[in-house]
Design an enzyme around this catalytic site. Sequence first.
Site, mmCIF file in Angstrom:
data_model
loop_
_atom_site.group_PDB
_atom_site.id
_atom_site.type_symbol
_atom_site.label_atom_id
_atom_site.label_comp_id
_atom_site.label_asym_id
_atom_site.label_seq_id
_atom_site.Cartn_x
_atom_site.Cartn_y
_atom_site.Cartn_z
ATOM 1 N N THR A 174 -1.692 37.259 3.855
ATOM 2 C CA THR A 174 -0.712 37.995 3.059
ATOM 3 C C THR A 174 -0.976 39.501 3.022
ATOM 4 O OG1 THR A 174 -2.007 37.612 1.056
ATOM 5 C CG2 THR A 174 -0.253 36.031 1.546
ATOM 6 N N ASP A 175 -2.207 39.901 3.328
ATOM 7 C CA ASP A 175 -2.554 41.325 3.167
ATOM 8 C C ASP A 175 -1.643 42.248 3.967
ATOM 9 O OD1 ASP A 175 -4.589 40.332 1.622
ATOM 10 O OD2 ASP A 175 -6.222 40.943 2.936
ATOM 11 N N THR A 213 -5.375 33.393 4.532
ATOM 12 C CA THR A 213 -5.864 32.475 3.495
ATOM 13 C C THR A 213 -5.296 31.070 3.641
ATOM 14 O OG1 THR A 213 -6.141 34.298 1.941
ATOM 15 C CG2 THR A 213 -5.874 32.120 0.982
ATOM 16 N N SER A 241 -5.806 38.915 8.006
ATOM 17 C CA SER A 241 -4.664 39.704 8.498
ATOM 18 C C SER A 241 -4.935 41.198 8.555
ATOM 19 C CB SER A 241 -3.405 39.407 7.686
ATOM 20 O OG SER A 241 -3.489 39.950 6.398
HETATM 21 N N1 ASP Z 1 -5.906 37.582 1.200
HETATM 22 C C1 ASP Z 1 -5.418 37.362 2.471
HETATM 23 C C2 ASP Z 1 -4.398 36.250 2.535
HETATM 24 O O1 ASP Z 1 -3.724 36.052 1.588
HETATM 25 C C3 ASP Z 1 -6.332 37.368 3.595
HETATM 26 C C4 ASP Z 1 -5.547 37.821 4.784
HETATM 27 O O2 ASP Z 1 -4.620 38.572 4.623
HETATM 28 O O3 ASP Z 1 -5.839 37.354 5.873
HETATM 29 O O4 ASP Z 1 -4.210 35.594 3.488
#
Ligand code: ASP
Length: 329
Positions: free
Chosen positions: A89-90, A14, A57
């Site tokens: 973050t995932d 993100t 991710s």
């Molecule tokens: N929601 C995710 C982020 O916070 C998307 C990911 O993990 O790529 O980055």
Amino acid sequence: MSIPRLLVLSLGGTITMTAGAGGGISPTLGAAELVAAVPGLGELAQIEARSPLKVGSASLTLENIAAVAAEIRAGFAQGFDGALVIQGTDTIEETAFALDLLVGDERPVVVVGAMRGPQQPGADGPANLLAAALVATSEAARGLGTLVVMNDEIHAARFVRKAHTALTSAFVSEMAGPLGLVAEGRVRLLARVARPALPTLEAGLAALPPVALLKIAMGDDGRVLRAVPGLGFAGLVIEGAGAGHVPGVMAESLGEVAAHMPVVLASRTLAGPVFERTYAYPGSEIDLLARGALSAGLLTGVKARLLLTLALAAGWDRAALARAFAAYG
Ligand code: ASP
């Protein structure tokens, strides 16, 4: 006075995502653009910004992270003082733990991301990046292994997890609390955790064995469990209920699978140890450990899966696996 050298590797997430014509955001920005957008970051360190990947991710693989670990080790050999990995973050908790296992160095490795994209009001990426860079270049963070810095909090790789889909406070370390925080541009460490001294896990990374992760739910009749050996997996992690329990009807099958491959028992509660000597009914932890399962200790299922995968790749036998998981108990 010379400023520290910081290696920055961006993998997507993100924090790198901007809106396209079709609606929705996807990874577009690279490490250099992210670094340039943060006031003060350029003065903090001499930064080398690289962008090996631009993905969500959930699409990262352990092979990707092993390559990142190798790039960090090479960077440290060339004299970088710290490393910063930017990603979604995932799966930050998995990347951080895998790097903790794969980069054996005193110098800080910090993983960072953002819950809001750069075009959203209140985007948290720039502040997270600056805080993470402060930690990655700080003397205080040396010897702590891989850390995750989000929302101004510093978390140890072995404890941190993403516990919310939306909030900027999504990252928690329920079992230990954060190790510290960044405030007024200063890194304040409140606690230190020793990393278990494990034998090297770098062997065998070219061919990582597949390890399954199975979460237990009420009424599970064991048909997925029984299918696992036939699907080509080399190991299995079970996220059992509570302190490490499965329905009694699954216990015998679990013992049969454990006779074929390492089976590691974690808890779907995601906090607290897997028990070893309390419950004695069919499917309880005493029963399953007696049938050959190994305890994941305090590791969550996703982290136990990474340790089992890397340990199997390195050719560890059952005794070595048991010692490694015990070290996280
Ligand atoms: N929601 C995710 C982020 O916070 C998307 C990911 O993990 O790529 O980055």
